[in-house]
Design a protein around this motif. Structure first.
Motif, short mmCIF file in Angstrom:
data_model
loop_
_atom_site.label_atom_id
_atom_site.label_comp_id
_atom_site.label_asym_id
_atom_site.label_seq_id
_atom_site.Cartn_x
_atom_site.Cartn_y
_atom_site.Cartn_z
N ASP A 2 0.84 -1.21 0.00
CA ASP A 2 0.00 0.00 0.00
C ASP A 2 0.87 1.25 0.00
OD1 ASP A 2 -2.27 -1.47 0.02
OD2 ASP A 2 -2.54 -1.41 2.18
N GLU A 3 0.48 2.19 -0.77
CA GLU A 3 1.17 3.49 -0.76
C GLU A 3 0.20 4.55 -0.25
OE1 GLU A 3 4.17 4.74 -1.38
OE2 GLU A 3 5.00 2.74 -1.71
N ILE A 4 0.66 5.42 0.60
CA ILE A 4 -0.21 6.49 1.10
C ILE A 4 0.25 7.82 0.50
CG2 ILE A 4 -0.94 7.74 3.18
CD1 ILE A 4 -0.57 5.05 4.69
N PHE A 5 -0.69 8.51 -0.12
CA PHE A 5 -0.38 9.83 -0.68
C PHE A 5 -1.00 10.89 0.22
CE2 PHE A 5 -0.68 6.89 -4.24
CZ PHE A 5 0.56 7.07 -4.82
N ALA A 70 -4.93 11.58 -9.82
CA ALA A 70 -3.79 12.10 -10.59
C ALA A 70 -2.48 11.75 -9.87
CB ALA A 70 -3.92 13.60 -10.77
N LEU A 71 -2.47 11.88 -8.54
CA LEU A 71 -1.26 11.55 -7.78
C LEU A 71 -0.91 10.07 -7.90
CD1 LEU A 71 -1.81 13.65 -4.52
CD2 LEU A 71 -0.02 13.99 -6.20
N ALA A 72 -1.98 9.24 -7.83
CA ALA A 72 -1.76 7.79 -7.93
C ALA A 72 -1.25 7.42 -9.33
CB ALA A 72 -3.06 7.06 -7.63
N GLN A 73 -1.83 8.08 -10.33
CA GLN A 73 -1.44 7.81 -11.71
C GLN A 73 0.03 8.21 -11.93
OE1 GLN A 73 -4.66 9.04 -14.19
NE2 GLN A 73 -3.46 8.79 -16.06
N ASN A 74 0.42 9.36 -11.41
CA ASN A 74 1.80 9.82 -11.55
C ASN A 74 2.78 8.88 -10.84
OD1 ASN A 74 1.21 11.96 -13.14
ND2 ASN A 74 1.28 13.49 -11.54
N TYR A 75 2.32 8.33 -9.74
CA TYR A 75 3.17 7.39 -8.99
C TYR A 75 3.44 6.14 -9.84
CZ TYR A 75 4.47 3.95 -5.44
OH TYR A 75 5.11 2.98 -4.73
#
Lengths: 152, 276
Positions: A2-5, A70-75
């Motif tokens: 899991d990644e937390i933004f 958008a943040l998840a996509q960039n990641y």
């Protein structure tokens, strides 16, 4: 894994942030400090206009969801670029017969979220003493507290 | 007749129950629909409301909810609202009383999502949301009517001018004479308008001017509101009192204006005392 933004949303001049009702689509504002107050936690929110209730995450506005996506996509783009870049370097070593070309994916633009000042009125709930901002005309409609759901 | 307090409780219960129904998943959709149906049937206010709306209407719900086709089921609401309410109520009864499930019904309609929960929620929203809105709005309207009645009564007599009372201690009888003054809200509004114009002429810091204007605006809004808020009014009056004590001497506000400020405070406080 899991990644937390984490990202911030700038409220309006009075510290209010916009939310959106999942049932009727109306927008209203809540004070950021009260919304995040760890001493008074809550799970559900009520729409001040239609009075219906759902889990508080369902009330996140489309702008917030767009930014999170958008943040998840960039990641993901960053991870893919890194992995394929590494693969390209490895394949294209000296004396290698097979060559690989890889064009890195472009990251999408992530806009800053800032709430504008609007003409809503601030209301304080007599029951829980918390605040919300809505468009209201006295005697024309009923409004409800976003936290405890009682009529104002 | 239902009381205001009971309407508030009913509103909260109904909104909770209908929100749960609209957020149902495959595991609880049937039970939530049955619970919702029982609630609207058993509550006196809602059942009377629906009975009145649907009285004498002959309408087959299958004309609205076209469920007997070999193709996708469709919803074709009638123009007449009464017919639509009756169709929704009858369709709900049909699902609860027959062997079909909410999930089964939901899958009969065209759906674009591949998640079961989305299909169920979309179906419930399309099929029953306008019935929920109608009941919700009717409860709110009834509350507004009662509120209006309650606020109209005290606004006629707002201020007790003199109270002359005699108490006879030994015999235990008491008599009193009350003189009531009909307080004109227009006087408060006129005072606020006058003072609002004057504030701009004062030689005051900008921030102080804005603060006192905010307080005047709050009083202006609240005295004209159908549901004036005592706490907001009191806060605004306290702000004005503070302003007068701090700035009237410092910036040489004229005696005549000072009288207007004091008159506003007295009238606004008298108004608050009528709010109970």
């Amino acid at each position: 894994m899991d990644e937390i933004f984490r990202f911030t949303i700038q409220g309006d001049n009075e510290g209010y942030v916009t939310f959106e009702c999942p049932f009727c689509g109306s927008e209203f504002k809540l004070q950021a400090g009260e919304y995040q107050d760890s001493e008074r936690p809550f799970d559900d929110l009520f729409c001040p206009y239609c009075g219906l209730t759902k889990n508080k995450n369902s009330f996140l506005s489309s702008d917030i969801i767009e930014k999170a996506q958008a943040l998840a996509q960039n990641y993901i783009i960053e991870k893919l670029n890194k992995a394929f870049g590494k693969m390209q370097r490895s394949i294209n070593q000296n004396n290698s017969v097979i060559k690989m070309r890889y064009k890195p994916l472009k990251k999408i633009n992530v806009k800053e979220l800032k709430d504008k000042d609007t003409s809503e009125c601030i209301f304080e709930c007599d029951c829980c003493q918390r605040h919300f901002k809505v468009l209201y005309y006295a005697g024309v409609s009923k409004i409800f507290c976003s936290y405890c759901g009682v009529d104002i | 007749m239902i009381t205001y307090q009971n309407l508030r409780l009913l509103s909260l219960d109904f909104r909770r129950l209908s929100s749960n129904l609209l957020s149902a998943d495959s595991a609880n959709a049937d039970i939530l629909l049955a619970r919702f149906k029982n609630f609207i049937d058993q509550d006196e206010f809602i059942s009377a409301l629906l009975e009145k709306k649907m009285k004498g209407i002959e309408y087959n719900f299958k004309d609205c909810f076209q469920i007997e086709t070999s193709d996708w089921h469709t919803i074709s609401p009638p123009v007449n609202e009464e017919y639509h309410i009756k169709a929704q109520y009858d369709y709900m009864s049909y699902i609860c009383e027959s062997n079909c499930s909410v999930e089964g019904e939901a899958f009969g309609y065209f759906h674009s999502s591949n998640k079961i929960i989305d299909i169920i929620q979309e179906f419930l929203n399309n099929a029953f949301k306008s019935l929920i809105d109608y009941i919700n709005d009717s409860i709110s309207k009834e509350m507004m009517l009662i509120e209006e009645e309650q606020t109209q009564k005290p606004s006629m007599v707002q201020n007790i001018g003199t109270v002359n009372g005699t108490v006879m201690q030994g015999s235990g009888t008491m008599s009193s004479v009350n003189t009531t003054i009909v307080n004109d809200l227009n006087a408060i509004v006129n005072l606020i308008n006058r003072l609002f114009d004057e504030v701009d002429r004062f030689n005051l810091p900008y921030e102080e001017k804005e603060n006192v204007k905010d307080d005047l605006e709050i009083i202006f809004e609240q005295v004209q509101s159908a549901t004036p808020k005592k706490i907001r009014l009191q806060k605004a009056i306290n702000g004005i009192k503070k302003f007068i004590s701090e700035f009237s001497m410092k910036y040489a506000i004229s005696q005549a204006l000072s009288i207007d400020w004091n008159a506003l405070i007295i009238k606004a406080e008298a108004f608050i005392s009528t709010l109970g």
